[in-house]
Design a protein around this motif. Structure first.
Motif: not given
Length: 498
Positions: A331-335, A465-478
């Motif tokens: 339902r939502v994007a992975p990040r 830092l792990a959360g920041a990496i996920a938020a910045v690098l992972i950009n695929t949609g739902r």
């Protein structure tokens, strides 16, 4: 591996029972040893600086050789590799149970990691080739995943019972009957389809470079505790690690059949998953080690009670994975699940920084553990799906192994790094407060808790830092629901307990 190639193996469900038993043995081993470690340290006279190697030796050998183990299974045959892995794991466990000194125990743990790296990919790929129908495949991997998740909880309790009522050595010896039954079952009922072998040459230079590079990296963190961060030995190990890993990347870009095809890790979203999971596990693994010692040494919990105390985190992980992550990942994007999940895990660590020599379990430790479990479980499910989504069929095994590799290597680095930080902080506190101390035992406990607090603060920052990496690098949609379902059930198996 379609159903048209050959009819389903009539013994596949019996085979699942023995493959699941082997998985249970590996999962039990990780959590059992954590609970038994304080008793083993006292019995064998293991130093505080070396105790983390009981965990790290296993995780490092396991993580650095997983890709190699997958290729060996392709080359030798999955059934043969499975049996060899079981046999070696049982022998290594017998050696660990009979350990007479620190070196013998650490060697046994490293050997367990080596044979575990053969066993785990062979078990997964056996299920993949034996269960070709989509519904049966999902059910089989669901059972396998439940064993992986529930086995961690069983290990915590069994480890406490064996340590308290028998001896810490039985946390190793208990693997032997598991392995014997699983080997007998493999010989009798497991039959591997002939198709699907990959006869490409083994990338031996790649194996040697990545293994020695990772060992140098982890050992560098360990030597920093005794020699200091600025010592020539510590810096030399970090430089050697950087050179060896750079050479590994160069070799992988040139050889015909690389151990790790670079195309797997250069895709932005997969790279984000591998990196963020590895970083998150750095923070999480150190916590296991510290809390085990905190509960048993500082709060004087028995081994059994220590195992029970960890169960809320396991429950939180299962709930976060199955009730939040699995339900929301279509339902939502992975990040939008991974970054908040890591943030919730960081909040749990923030609460745990408040421990003292007389901390209340319900007020501080319980909520910290529950939030850690919920956060990591929520982040884990979309990460598993995304880590293997969209890869070419020839790369699916490598992409799956990379998830486990990032976790195991992250665990090895985290245990070494945070143990070094804790030991240094403990020594500094003890030295600065020794002059006016009237109760040496109380000072020793205060210094130990201070070391744990400092290390958990570092783990908190690492989790953010792990959360920041996920938020910045992972950009695929739902993802669409049908895409998520096809992402590969075998890749959604929680192995965080290692």
């Amino acid at each position: 591996m379609s159903g048209t190639v050959s009819p389903p193996d009539p013994r596949r469900w019996k085979a699942l029972a023995f493959i699941g038993l082997a998985q249970l043995m590996v999962v039990l081993d990780a959590t059992i040893v954590n609970i038994a470690l304080p008793s083993a340290q006292t019995d064998l006279g293991i130093t505080d600086g070396n105790r983390q190697w009981v965990i790290t030796a296993y995780a490092l050998a396991f993580g650095s050789l997983l890709l190699f183990g997958g290729r060996v299974a392709d080359l030798w045959g999955r059934r043969r590799t499975f049996i060899v892995g079981l046999t070696g794991f049982a022998l290594a466990s017998a050696l660990g149970g009979a350990a007479a000194n620190t070196a013998m125990l650490l060697g046994a743990r490293a050997l367990q990691g080596v044979f575990g790296a053969l066993l785990a990919p062979a078990a997964l790929s056996l299920l993949a080739v034996m269960f070709t129908d989509g519904k049966e495949r999902a059910k089989a991997f669901g059972i396998y995943g439940a064993i992986a998740g529930g086995g961690g909880a069983i290990g915590l309790i069994l480890g406490g019972l064996l340590t308290e009522y028998l001896n810490w050595r039985w946390t190793f010896f208990v693997n032997i009957p598991f392995a014997v039954v699983a080997i007998a079952g493999a010989v009798m009922v497991i039959r591997e389809p002939a198709e699907g072998r990959n006869a490409s040459k083994l990338d031996i230079p790649g194996v040697l470079l990545v293994t020695t590079g990772l060992v140098a990296l982890v050992y560098g963190f360990t030597r920093a505790e005794s020699d200091g961060w600025a010592s020539g030995v510590t810096i030399g190990l970090f430089v050697a690690s950087a050179v060896l890993l750079a050479l590994f990347v160069l070799v992988e870009s040139k050889v015909k059949a690389p151990l790790l095809p670079l195309r797997v890790v250069l895709e932005r979203n997969r790279a984000g998953v591998y990196l963020s999971l590895g970083v998150a596990i750095i923070g999480m693994f150190g916590l296991f080690l510290f809390l085990t010692y905190y509960l048993q040494v500082v709060l004087d919990y028995s081994p059994v009670l220590t195992g029970v105390a960890f169960l809320p985190m396991v429950a939180g992980m299962i709930i976060g994975s199955t009730q939040i992550g699995a339900r929301m990942m279509t339902r939502v994007a992975p990040r939008k699940l991974m970054a908040p999940g890591f943030a919730v895990g960081a909040l749990g660590l923030l609460i745990l920084t408040q421990i003292s020599t007389d901390t209340s379990y319900p007020a501080v430790i319980l909520p910290g553990l529950v939030l850690m479990g919920l956060g990591m479980g929520t982040a884990f499910m979309p990460a598993m799906s995304l880590a293997t989504f969209g890869v070419e069929p020839r790369d699916s095994g490598v992409a799956s192994a990379m998830v486990n590799t990032s976790q195991q290597v992250g665990g090895a680095i985290g245990t070494a790094l945070l143990n070094t930080i804790a030991a240094s902080a403990t020594t500094a506190y003890f030295t600065s407060h020794a002059a006016g101390a009237t109760n040496p035992k109380a000072l020793q406990l205060d210094a130990m808790v201070n070391g744990f607090q400092v290390a958990i603060w570092w783990a908190f920052g690492i989790m953010l830092l792990a959360g920041a990496i996920a938020a910045v690098l992972i950009n695929t949609g739902r993802p669409d629901a049908h895409q998520a379902e096809g992402a590969g059930a075998e890749d959604a198996i929680p192995v965080l307990v290692h």
